[in-house]
Design a protein around this motif. Structure first.
Motif, PDB file in Angstrom:
ATOM      1  N   GLY A   1       6.143  -6.865  -3.516  1.00  0.00           N
ATOM      2  CA  GLY A   1       4.790  -6.974  -4.039  1.00  0.00           C
ATOM      3  C   GLY A   1       4.387  -5.950  -5.062  1.00  0.00           C
ATOM      4  N   GLY A   2       5.324  -5.133  -5.555  1.00  0.00           N
ATOM      5  CA  GLY A   2       4.956  -4.120  -6.524  1.00  0.00           C
ATOM      6  C   GLY A   2       5.673  -2.813  -6.278  1.00  0.00           C
ATOM      7  N   ALA A   3       4.993  -1.717  -6.600  1.00  0.00           N
ATOM      8  CA  ALA A   3       5.632  -0.406  -6.534  1.00  0.00           C
ATOM      9  C   ALA A   3       5.877   0.057  -5.110  1.00  0.00           C
ATOM     10  CB  ALA A   3       4.772   0.622  -7.277  1.00  0.00           C
ATOM     11  N   GLY A   4       5.080  -0.409  -4.174  1.00  0.00           N
ATOM     12  CA  GLY A   4       5.226   0.033  -2.794  1.00  0.00           C
ATOM     13  C   GLY A   4       5.277  -1.121  -1.824  1.00  0.00           C
ATOM     14  N   PHE A   5       5.575  -0.796  -0.577  1.00  0.00           N
ATOM     15  CA  PHE A   5       5.607  -1.787   0.499  1.00  0.00           C
ATOM     16  C   PHE A   5       4.231  -2.416   0.637  1.00  0.00           C
ATOM     17  CE2 PHE A   5       5.054  -3.043   4.928  1.00  0.00           C
ATOM     18  CZ  PHE A   5       6.239  -3.689   5.237  1.00  0.00           C
TER      19      PHE A   5
END
Length: 261
Positions: free
Chosen positions: A154-158
């Motif tokens: 979903g992007g840069a992080g969990f």
């Protein structure tokens, strides 16, 4: 405080628990009595037509369906959101969640029907298991493509997409179908190393030895597995229509009772 009725092995309950833990939202857990029988009563049964976990109670509010729960939690705590900001990215997360909740869950559920509930034996069981393995491989290839070279879905992080994938990949891994795509396998290892995921997964693993015991110990019809929508579709199109017919004759499968709405 939020009360979540759950069973540790439910991937839907795992989704919600991981989200609550990741967002730092306090909640209590309760395992309903008679789960799996279709005959539970009390607060768990009120407004819960599927008679399934998870079931969320927050004051006077009662919510069934894990996706609706996640939406409610996200909207209640917007400063802790696990969703990306862009509408297109949010739509992609929801599509990943839908594939996992319907198509992937049904495969793992079917494998549990074979392994723990002896719905088919011999060549029939082997054929169903082989079909499940082929389907898992196809969805895992799709997931690997969705992940690409990113660390998280979903992007840069969990985020929400990740927590909606991890319970189902762990489930198929426990059935002997771990990710074979290197990037997906590496992602699963990263996800399982997170404290929220590790705690939730450990709770599920501790319960594995008990699955199927109530069914094996009970009389025909006393323990009725929920064969709703995507699960019924999976069993029939994968070659298990005899499983459905036999279950109906024995009275140990059930469908959603709309009178409980």
């Amino acid at each position: 405080m939020i009360l979540l009725y759950e069973h540790p092995l439910s991937p839907y309950a795992q989704k919600v628990k991981i989200a609550l833990r990741r967002m730092g939202v306090p909640f209590d857990l309760q395992r309903p009595g008679g789960i799996g029988s279709g005959a539970s009563a009390g607060d768990f049964a009120e407004g819960n037509p599927r008679m399934e976990v998870p079931f969320l109670v927050d004051g006077d509010l009662r919510i069934f369906d894990s996706t609706i729960m996640l939406d409610y939690i996200e909207e209640s705590f917007p400063d802790r959101t696990l969703m990306p900001a862009a509408p297109a990215a949010r739509a992609r997360v929801r599509m990943i969640e839908d594939v996992m909740d319907t198509h992937y869950e049904a495969i793992n559920w079917g494998l549990s029907e074979l392994r723990y509930f002896n719905r088919a034996t011999g060549a029939a069981a082997e054929a169903l298991r082989a079909e499940a393995g082929a389907q898992i491989a196809a969805i895992q290839r799709w997931l690997a493509a969705e992940l690409g070279d990113a660390d998280w879905f979903g992007g840069a992080g969990f985020g929400r997409a990740d927590l909606c994938v991890v319970p189902f990949l762990n489930g198929s891994d426990w059935h002997g179908f771990p990710p074979v795509e290197p990037a997906l396998a590496a992602w699963l290892a990263r996800a399982n190393a997170l404290p929220e995921v590790a705690q939730t997964s450990a709770e599920a693993k501790e319960t594995l030895p008990t699955i199927g015991k109530a069914y094996r110990d009970g009389k025909a019809g006393a323990f009725r597995r929920q064969y709703r929508d995507h699960r019924l579709e999976w069993m029939i199109r994968s070659g298990g229509i005899d499983v459905v017919v036999t279950g109906l004759e024995r009275g140990d499968i059930r469908f959603t009772d709309l009178t409980r709405l």
